[in-house]
Write a protein that holds these residues in place. Structure first.
Motif, short mmCIF file in Angstrom:
data_model
loop_
_atom_site.label_atom_id
_atom_site.label_comp_id
_atom_site.label_asym_id
_atom_site.label_seq_id
_atom_site.Cartn_x
_atom_site.Cartn_y
_atom_site.Cartn_z
N TYR A 183 -4.76 1.28 -15.09
CA TYR A 183 -5.46 0.00 -14.86
C TYR A 183 -4.55 -1.14 -15.31
O TYR A 183 -4.34 -2.11 -14.61
N TYR A 184 -4.00 -0.99 -16.53
CA TYR A 184 -3.12 -2.03 -17.08
C TYR A 184 -1.85 -2.15 -16.25
O TYR A 184 -1.39 -3.24 -15.95
N GLN A 185 -1.33 -0.97 -15.91
CA GLN A 185 -0.07 -0.94 -15.14
C GLN A 185 -0.23 -1.66 -13.80
O GLN A 185 0.59 -2.48 -13.41
N ILE A 186 -1.32 -1.34 -13.13
CA ILE A 186 -1.57 -1.94 -11.81
C ILE A 186 -1.69 -3.46 -11.92
O ILE A 186 -1.13 -4.20 -11.12
N MET A 187 -2.41 -3.93 -12.94
CA MET A 187 -2.61 -5.37 -13.05
C MET A 187 -1.29 -6.07 -13.39
O MET A 187 -1.11 -7.23 -13.09
N ALA A 188 -0.37 -5.31 -14.07
CA ALA A 188 0.90 -5.92 -14.44
C ALA A 188 1.90 -5.86 -13.29
O ALA A 188 2.79 -6.69 -13.19
N ASN A 189 1.75 -4.88 -12.41
CA ASN A 189 2.73 -4.68 -11.35
C ASN A 189 2.53 -5.65 -10.20
O ASN A 189 1.42 -5.88 -9.76
N LYS A 190 3.61 -6.17 -9.74
CA LYS A 190 3.55 -7.10 -8.60
C LYS A 190 4.72 -6.73 -7.69
O LYS A 190 5.72 -6.25 -8.14
N PRO A 191 4.68 -7.00 -6.43
CA PRO A 191 3.51 -7.49 -5.74
C PRO A 191 2.72 -6.34 -5.12
O PRO A 191 3.14 -5.20 -5.16
N TYR A 192 1.61 -6.71 -4.52
CA TYR A 192 0.78 -5.75 -3.79
C TYR A 192 1.19 -5.78 -2.33
O TYR A 192 1.42 -6.84 -1.76
N TYR A 193 1.28 -4.59 -1.73
CA TYR A 193 1.55 -4.49 -0.29
C TYR A 193 0.36 -3.88 0.40
O TYR A 193 -0.30 -3.00 -0.16
N GLU A 194 0.10 -4.30 1.62
CA GLU A 194 -0.95 -3.67 2.42
C GLU A 194 -0.52 -2.24 2.76
O GLU A 194 0.68 -2.01 2.98
N PRO A 195 -1.48 -1.27 2.81
CA PRO A 195 -1.10 0.10 3.15
C PRO A 195 -0.30 0.18 4.45
O PRO A 195 0.63 0.97 4.57
N ASP A 196 -0.61 -0.69 5.39
CA ASP A 196 0.09 -0.71 6.67
C ASP A 196 1.59 -0.98 6.51
O ASP A 196 2.40 -0.51 7.29
N GLU A 197 1.93 -1.74 5.45
CA GLU A 197 3.33 -2.14 5.27
C GLU A 197 4.17 -1.04 4.62
O GLU A 197 5.39 -1.16 4.58
N VAL A 198 3.54 -0.01 4.07
CA VAL A 198 4.31 0.96 3.28
C VAL A 198 4.40 2.32 3.97
O VAL A 198 4.85 3.28 3.38
N LYS A 199 4.00 2.35 5.22
CA LYS A 199 3.89 3.65 5.90
C LYS A 199 5.19 4.44 5.91
O LYS A 199 5.16 5.66 5.87
N ASN A 200 6.32 3.76 5.91
CA ASN A 200 7.59 4.50 5.98
C ASN A 200 8.32 4.53 4.64
O ASN A 200 9.49 4.85 4.59
N MET A 201 7.65 4.21 3.57
CA MET A 201 8.32 4.18 2.26
C MET A 201 7.99 5.42 1.46
O MET A 201 7.03 6.14 1.74
N THR A 202 8.78 5.66 0.39
CA THR A 202 8.50 6.80 -0.48
C THR A 202 7.46 6.39 -1.50
O THR A 202 7.65 5.43 -2.25
N LEU A 203 6.35 7.07 -1.52
CA LEU A 203 5.24 6.69 -2.40
C LEU A 203 5.13 7.64 -3.58
O LEU A 203 5.38 8.83 -3.45
#
Ligand code: SF4
Ligand code: SF4
Length: 206
Positions: A183-203
């Motif tokens: 929860y803390y990590q997510i709120m600290a991490n930037k930026p947010y990408y739409e799922p559509d934008e990350v389809k070809n990235m390593t998750l």
């Protein structure tokens, strides 16, 4: 389909994992993932739109929505869930037949009464990625908000509630202990990408 069932062991256990969280479906569990068909399933009251935050490259993140067995008292849209018990859990175990049960429930290998049991690795988020648009549109339909706004507001509420508990020496629930870090990590991490934008990235899945 690959599945692991041990009714004897789970009966003795009393469904500890099902008390923690409703298990997650895979896309192949549904005949159709058209919006109208998902709505029919949601209307039956046993499934929620949930999901998971996902990190990728340099702590950027996205959130991939998916469908899970609804938790008791949970809403139709339950993106940052409070956890179980699962609505399908009864005194005599899961009320769903093996054919109806979410795939991820069948992929838990019972190895220890009281858990934790062995989760067979499955890239659940990745499998759901191509359905993120339809699920996001349904989140908007049910909440009148964009998915990211629902996620951030639900995480903020969780952080406030956790801080309150810690300050008042109230024990945290299992799911709070488990998820507090991210929860803390997510709120600290930037930026947010739409799922559509990350389809070809390593998750990297949580
Ligand atoms: S925690 Fe393990 S033994 Fe208990 S119900 Fe779940 S899978 Fe079965
Ligand atoms: S659907 Fe059945 S197996 Fe899955 S969490 Fe609920 S009660 Fe347990």
């Amino acid at each position: 389909m690959e599945k692991y069932i041990d009714y004897e062991m789970c009966k003795k256990c009393g469904g500890v994992c099902c008390k923690q969280n409703g298990c997650v479906y895979l896309p192949k569990d549904f005949k159709s993932l058209e919006a109208s068909e998902i709505i029919k399933e949601l209307d039956k009251g046993k499934i929620s739109i949930s999901g998971q935050p996902v990190n990728f490259f340099m702590n950027n993140w996205t959130y991939i929505p998916y469908l899970r067995a609804r938790n008791k008292d949970a809403e139709i849209v339950d993106l940052i869930t409070n956890g179980g018990p699962c609505i399908n859990l009864t005194d005599s175990g899961c009320s769903l037949s093996e054919n109806e049960r979410p795939s991820c429930g069948l992929l838990v290998k019972p190895v220890k009464i009281g858990g934790p049991c062995e989760k067979i690795k499955k890239d659940v988020g990745i499998e759901w990625l191509e359905y993120s648009n339809v699920l996001e549109s349904l989140i908007k339909l049910y909440t009148n908000k964009d998915m990211i706004d629902v996620v951030v507001s639900q995480i903020s509420e969780k952080i406030v509630s956790i801080k309150k508990k810690i300050n008042n020496n109230i024990p945290l629930s299992e799911i709070e202990k488990l998820n507090m870090q991210w929860y803390y990590q997510i709120m600290a991490n930037k930026p947010y990408y739409e799922p559509d934008e990350v389809k070809n990235m390593t998750l990297i899945l949580h």
